[in-house]
Design a protein around this motif. Structure first.
Motif: not given
Length: 130
Positions: A23, A25, A88-89, A91-96
């Motif tokens: 998650k 990275g 941005a991070e 949104e990326r993490l919430r998407g995961l």
């Protein structure tokens, strides 16, 4: 003097490894058995593979779990990770599927958000403004 290794207490090393690599990275630096159940398990940023290592340390000491629970109950992050863009991070993490307990918030010289690492800790991500 420099910081070489810092640790975070986790209730399940395998789950922590999946979360911190899959998650967040990070990449595995060391995975060395030290007992039948515990490992010297460190991860690093892929942007700085020779930088500070994060030890995913078992929280087996009797004081660890109550202390971690008190931090979580009071909404206090265990540690912080620097990111270039908190929103941005987030949104990326919430998407995961990462659960956040604090959405991005401007805090003057920084923007922060706080996530649950699934291993008994809150982690703050922070973006410093120039």
């Amino acid at each position: 003097m420099r910081i070489h290794v810092t640790s975070i207490l986790v209730d399940d090393q395998e789950q922590a490894l999946r979360f911190y690599t899959g998650k967040l990275g990070f990449v595995t630096k060391n995975d060395i058995p030290i007992s039948d159940t515990d490992r010297w398990l460190t991860v690093v940023s892929p942007q700085d593979p020779d930088g500070v290592e994060l030890l995913l340390e078992p929280d087996g000491h009797p004081a660890a779990k109550p202390w971690k629970e008190a931090l979580v109950n009071d909404g206090i992050p265990y540690t912080q990770f620097l990111v270039d863009d908190v929103r941005a991070e987030f949104e990326r993490l919430r998407g995961l599927g990462v659960r956040f307990v604090q959405e991005p918030a401007d805090m003057g010289p920084a923007t922060t958000a706080v996530l649950d690492d699934t291993c008994g800790n809150l982690i703050q991500i922070v973006q410093m403004h120039q």
